[in-house]
Design a protein around this motif. Structure first.
Motif, PDB file in Angstrom:
ATOM      1  N   VAL A   1      27.633   1.707 -32.989  1.00 19.79           N
ATOM      2  CA  VAL A   1      26.991   0.840 -32.001  1.00 19.79           C
ATOM      3  C   VAL A   1      25.584   1.346 -31.676  1.00 19.79           C
ATOM      4  CG1 VAL A   1      27.074   0.043 -29.610  1.00 19.79           C
ATOM      5  CG2 VAL A   1      29.137  -0.024 -31.016  1.00 19.79           C
ATOM      6  N   LEU A   2      25.437   2.659 -31.481  1.00 18.85           N
ATOM      7  CA  LEU A   2      24.124   3.219 -31.178  1.00 18.85           C
ATOM      8  C   LEU A   2      23.149   2.998 -32.329  1.00 18.85           C
ATOM      9  CD1 LEU A   2      25.117   6.570 -29.428  1.00 18.85           C
ATOM     10  CD2 LEU A   2      23.959   4.623 -28.368  1.00 18.85           C
ATOM     11  N   ALA A   3      23.626   3.198 -33.553  1.00 18.84           N
ATOM     12  CA  ALA A   3      22.761   2.988 -34.714  1.00 18.84           C
ATOM     13  C   ALA A   3      22.322   1.529 -34.810  1.00 18.84           C
ATOM     14  CB  ALA A   3      23.489   3.409 -35.994  1.00 18.84           C
ATOM     15  N   ASP A   4      23.217   0.615 -34.487  1.00 16.76           N
ATOM     16  CA  ASP A   4      22.885  -0.790 -34.564  1.00 16.76           C
ATOM     17  C   ASP A   4      21.893  -1.185 -33.474  1.00 16.76           C
ATOM     18  OD1 ASP A   4      23.903  -3.040 -36.363  1.00 16.76           O
ATOM     19  OD2 ASP A   4      23.867  -3.996 -34.388  1.00 16.76           O
ATOM     20  N   ILE A   5      22.083  -0.633 -32.274  1.00 19.67           N
ATOM     21  CA  ILE A   5      21.127  -0.882 -31.192  1.00 19.67           C
ATOM     22  C   ILE A   5      19.746  -0.378 -31.592  1.00 19.67           C
ATOM     23  CG2 ILE A   5      20.488  -0.182 -28.851  1.00 19.67           C
ATOM     24  CD1 ILE A   5      23.448  -0.298 -28.120  1.00 19.67           C
ATOM     25  N   ALA A   6      19.687   0.819 -32.162  1.00 21.90           N
ATOM     26  CA  ALA A   6      18.400   1.392 -32.565  1.00 21.90           C
ATOM     27  C   ALA A   6      17.740   0.545 -33.645  1.00 21.90           C
ATOM     28  CB  ALA A   6      18.594   2.819 -33.067  1.00 21.90           C
TER      29      ALA A   6
ATOM     30  N   PRO B   1      17.940   6.444 -36.023  1.00 22.14           N
ATOM     31  CA  PRO B   1      16.551   6.046 -36.307  1.00 22.14           C
ATOM     32  C   PRO B   1      16.228   4.666 -35.742  1.00 22.14           C
ATOM     33  CG  PRO B   1      17.903   5.713 -38.248  1.00 22.14           C
ATOM     34  CD  PRO B   1      18.803   6.337 -37.215  1.00 22.14           C
ATOM     35  N   LEU B   2      15.036   4.537 -35.184  1.00 20.79           N
ATOM     36  CA  LEU B   2      14.475   3.241 -34.828  1.00 20.79           C
ATOM     37  C   LEU B   2      13.754   2.744 -36.079  1.00 20.79           C
ATOM     38  CD1 LEU B   2      12.930   4.449 -31.458  1.00 20.79           C
ATOM     39  CD2 LEU B   2      14.899   2.926 -31.638  1.00 20.79           C
ATOM     40  N   HIS B   3      14.373   1.819 -36.800  1.00 19.36           N
ATOM     41  CA  HIS B   3      13.826   1.503 -38.125  1.00 19.36           C
ATOM     42  C   HIS B   3      14.091   0.066 -38.518  1.00 19.36           C
ATOM     43  CE1 HIS B   3      17.599   1.312 -40.665  1.00 19.36           C
ATOM     44  NE2 HIS B   3      18.069   1.698 -39.497  1.00 19.36           N
ATOM     45  N   THR B   4      13.392  -0.343 -39.561  1.00 26.09           N
ATOM     46  CA  THR B   4      13.666  -1.578 -40.284  1.00 26.09           C
ATOM     47  C   THR B   4      13.705  -1.221 -41.766  1.00 26.09           C
ATOM     48  OG1 THR B   4      11.324  -2.123 -40.587  1.00 26.09           O
ATOM     49  CG2 THR B   4      12.365  -2.887 -38.545  1.00 26.09           C
ATOM     50  N   ARG B   5      13.812  -2.205 -42.618  1.00 24.48           N
ATOM     51  CA  ARG B   5      13.807  -1.927 -44.056  1.00 24.48           C
ATOM     52  C   ARG B   5      12.460  -1.388 -44.518  1.00 24.48           C
ATOM     53  NH1 ARG B   5      16.885  -7.227 -46.654  1.00 24.48           N
ATOM     54  NH2 ARG B   5      18.927  -6.865 -45.679  1.00 24.48           N
TER      55      ARG B   5
ATOM     56  N   SER C   1      15.226   9.992 -43.545  1.00 24.38           N
ATOM     57  CA  SER C   1      16.288   9.298 -44.275  1.00 24.38           C
ATOM     58  C   SER C   1      16.693   7.973 -43.656  1.00 24.38           C
ATOM     59  CB  SER C   1      17.528  10.193 -44.356  1.00 24.38           C
ATOM     60  OG  SER C   1      18.079  10.401 -43.063  1.00 24.38           O
ATOM     61  N   ALA C   2      16.321   7.742 -42.382  1.00 23.75           N
ATOM     62  CA  ALA C   2      16.733   6.538 -41.645  1.00 23.75           C
ATOM     63  C   ALA C   2      18.246   6.431 -41.519  1.00 23.75           C
ATOM     64  CB  ALA C   2      16.164   5.278 -42.294  1.00 23.75           C
ATOM     65  N   GLU C   3      18.922   7.595 -41.473  1.00 28.95           N
ATOM     66  CA  GLU C   3      20.367   7.632 -41.306  1.00 28.95           C
ATOM     67  C   GLU C   3      20.711   8.316 -39.977  1.00 28.95           C
ATOM     68  OE1 GLU C   3      22.661   6.306 -43.156  1.00 28.95           O
ATOM     69  OE2 GLU C   3      21.282   5.591 -44.724  1.00 28.95           O
TER      70      GLU C   3
ATOM     71  N   LEU D   1      13.529  -3.576 -35.095  1.00 24.11           N
ATOM     72  CA  LEU D   1      13.082  -4.925 -35.436  1.00 24.11           C
ATOM     73  C   LEU D   1      12.100  -5.455 -34.398  1.00 24.11           C
ATOM     74  CD1 LEU D   1      16.457  -6.513 -36.612  1.00 24.11           C
ATOM     75  CD2 LEU D   1      14.493  -5.961 -38.049  1.00 24.11           C
ATOM     76  N   VAL D   2      12.380  -5.183 -33.119  1.00 23.92           N
ATOM     77  CA  VAL D   2      11.472  -5.621 -32.060  1.00 23.92           C
ATOM     78  C   VAL D   2      10.125  -4.907 -32.194  1.00 23.92           C
ATOM     79  CG1 VAL D   2      11.107  -5.687 -29.565  1.00 23.92           C
ATOM     80  CG2 VAL D   2      13.360  -6.175 -30.493  1.00 23.92           C
ATOM     81  N   MET D   3      10.165  -3.608 -32.499  1.00 27.31           N
ATOM     82  CA  MET D   3       8.919  -2.855 -32.661  1.00 27.31           C
ATOM     83  C   MET D   3       8.106  -3.389 -33.842  1.00 27.31           C
ATOM     84  SD  MET D   3      10.449   0.971 -31.916  1.00 27.31           S
ATOM     85  CE  MET D   3       8.870   1.841 -31.963  1.00 27.31           C
ATOM     86  N   GLU D   4       8.790  -3.733 -34.925  1.00 35.07           N
ATOM     87  CA  GLU D   4       8.086  -4.284 -36.080  1.00 35.07           C
ATOM     88  C   GLU D   4       7.483  -5.637 -35.740  1.00 35.07           C
ATOM     89  OE1 GLU D   4       9.098  -4.172 -40.635  1.00 35.07           O
ATOM     90  OE2 GLU D   4      10.256  -5.774 -39.686  1.00 35.07           O
TER      91      GLU D   4
END
Length: 607
Positions: A304-309, A275-279, A236-238, A314-317
């Motif tokens: 804050v944790l969700a935003d860091i992840a 989640p470690l994610h992007t769009r 779900s990326a939530e 983004l870096v991984m992408e």
């Protein structure tokens, strides 16, 4: 404020501003207010429109009797002079209604790309603490909390921007979150975008780190369906908060069991899985847990944790896209590294080493082919730029040079002039450097080099007795300048004899120049090592040069020619085997026309 890669944006800064429970000011190098958070407006009873643009000292700092304070008296703005963090508690700020509020504060220099940009000042209302003991305890706790939070924000930003690869970034990021945000942190990632295979790349803990590291490694595949909240976050990326009740549920899949194993081994009364994610995709999940029985996570901490992840995603992408670009550029370059001709006992060899970083790969190339008059060419070049576009421009310039050189028999200087005009009027390729040379002479020698140099490092000639010298002649402007700017410059033809058993080396600047070594030192090192290797065959010559010089950073191309003993090849009754498609097949009997293809080795792994 945002980094060059956009890793700290409005959402992240809002989380910091809104959830520190303290006012935050940003001032420029003169002390003028350039930004403030809503908490600052609340504490001072002023709207930001009434504060921004004003000098902070004049607007806010007052004595207990309401008089202004001399600018020379120490306070938050001393950070602009010292360029060091400062803090204090003996300070009164003027509220919008004319009352004074006592504050504790911490000020930190604000730098961007090594240049001072001002300072960040964090402050808190100190008037609620009634007695000295309570004031002292609150003062220390507030300063420690502010300092820790500011430090974590700065360190997270640094890690996300500067980490060399994804595993290193994730490991360092996990280490920064312990113990500030949790007693242990684990990172599980998908090994491929469209694969269910999983791997735990790092576990960091305040406890037994050796036991934590034993939990890393391959994981069960991501199941098609699962009720497990920790597994659902990968779908779900939530973000998911796990309390004692959620942790007590029985896992319903092997992956959920592997996640539960973290708590069985390391303990934990609550956790946040983000989640470690992007769009575009979910790369994995970050689990942050606390062990104390009464521990919990606030809504602000989860945010804050969700935003860091998400920033990490983004870096991984970006790393994934960069690697794809590198792969495409390497394939493009390898397709252009055609087999080398072997003419009349002249021996050619070449090497290509890709850049270590995808950001550096691009414009280097070498080439060698027979011309219509039977002469052998040697080419080395470098198109400006270090990316996939540079690789494409390199291919364009290389092919134009091949066509122009074949089109008519003329000296290298005229070929360079026509190539410069073609680049200016028919191509969007930027500037390029290049050495273009003809190897001329009758069968069996003597051989002569005729060349021009368009802003490239000079060829190196090494004789069989170990004497090495750079061929400094033939220099003219870079390609892409002369015709475009109507400079009226030219490329003078230069000549040099190629003695028997001599070695001619063409190379790109990545061999002799790096961030830790200037080009003069690199050229001296190249000449010294090349002279010492004069008796090696050409394959060993190139391999040993690469090993001894060990270039790093930029990509490297090398092309070497070895002449035979005097007279070898003259009067041969039989020519070496020829390919029907080779230029020499149409020019049999012309000087220098006998050719066979020699495979080229590069020093990278196959694409």
């Amino acid at each position: 404020m945002r980094s060059a890669d956009g890793l700290l944006e409005v959402g992240f800064m809002r989380a910091v501003f809104d959830n520190l429970g303290a006012g935050v000011f940003v001032v420029d190098t003169t002390g003028r207010l350039t930004s403030c958070n809503p908490r600052a407006e609340q504490l001072l009873g002023r709207r930001k429109e009434q504060m921004l643009g004003h000098d902070m000292h004049d607007l806010l700092r007052r004595r207990r009797d309401g008089d202004t304070i001399p600018r020379s008296e120490s306070g938050p703005l001393t950070v602009l002079e010292s360029d060091q963090p400062v803090e204090g508690s003996e300070e009164l700020f003027l509220r919008g209604d004319g009352s004074l509020v006592p504050v504790i504060w911490a000020a930190t220099p604000l730098r961007h790309e090594g240049r001072p940009e001002g300072a960040v000042i964090v402050f808190h209302d100190f008037s609620l603490h009634r007695d000295a003991a309570e004031q002292t305890a609150a003062y220390l706790a507030a300063l420690e909390g502010l300092t820790a939070r500011l430090t974590m924000v700065a360190e997270v930003s640094k890690v996300l921007i500067s980490a060399l690869d994804t595993p290193e970034m994730l490991n360092r990021l996990a280490g920064l979150l312990v113990p500030d945000m949790g007693d242990w942190v684990a990172v599980d990632i998908r090994t491929a975008e469209h694969s269910g295979e999983m791997r735990r790349v790092t576990v960091r803990t305040t406890g037994d780190q050796e036991a934590a590291e034993a939990l890393t490694g391959p994981l069960p595949s991501l199941p098609e369906s699962s009720r497990s909240p920790a597994v659902q976050t990968l779908r779900s990326a939530e973000p998911v908060f796990l309390d004692a009740h959620a942790l007590a549920e029985q896992p319903d899949s092997p992956l959920a069991s592997a996640h539960r194993d973290l708590f069985d081994r390391l303990g934990g009364s609550c956790a946040v899985v983000v989640p470690l994610h992007t769009r575009r995709q979910v790369f994995g999940a970050l689990t942050v847990a606390r062990v104390a029985p009464d521990a919990s996570y606030s809504e602000a901490e989860v945010f804050v944790l969700a935003d860091i992840a998400r920033r990490a995603g983004l870096v991984m992408e970006a790393a994934e896209l960069s690697e794809q670009q590198r792969h495409v550029a390497e394939i493009m370059q390898r397709q252009l590294l055609t087999p080398l001709p072997q003419v009349d006992h002249l021996t050619l060899a070449a090497r290509y080493r890709p850049a270590e970083s995808a950001a550096e790969i691009g414009g280097d190339w070498y080439d060698s082919f027979l011309l219509s008059d039977g002469a052998l060419t040697m080419v080395i070049g470098d198109v400006v730029g270090h990316d996939l576009k540079a690789a494409a421009h390199m291919a364009e310039v290389r092919n134009m040079l091949r066509a122009l050189a074949w089109d008519r028999t003329e000296p290298p200087s005229l070929v360079m002039r026509r190539l410069d005009e073609a680049m200016t009027h028919t191509s969007d390729a930027p500037m390029a450097t290049c050495v273009f040379a003809r190897i001329e002479g009758p069968e069996g020698g003597p051989w002569q080099l005729r060349w021009v140099n368009a802003g490239h490092p000079p060829p190196l000639l090494v004789t069989t007795d170990g004497h090495a010298r750079f061929l400094e002649g033939g220099h003219g402007p870079l390609l892409g300048l002369n015709s475009a700017l109507h400079l009226g410059l030219s490329w003078p033809d230069s000549y040099a004899d190629l003695p028997p058993r001599s070695t001619l080396l063409l190379y790109t600047d990545g061999l002799v120049e790096s961030r830790t070594r200037d080009i003069e030192a690199g050229l001296a090192m190249l000449r010294r090592h090349a002279a010492a290797l004069a008796d090696r065959d050409v394959e060993d010559f190139l391999d040993e040069l690469l090993e001894r010089i060990d270039p790093s950073g930029d990509d490297v191309a090398m092309l070497v020619l070895r002449t035979p003993e005097a007279g070898v090849g003259a009067g041969d009754e039989e020519a070496p085997p020829q390919h029907a498609h080779s230029p020499a097949a149409a020019n049999r009997g012309a000087p220098g026309s006998r050719v066979e293809d020699t495979p080229v080795r590069d020093t990278s792994e196959p694409a």
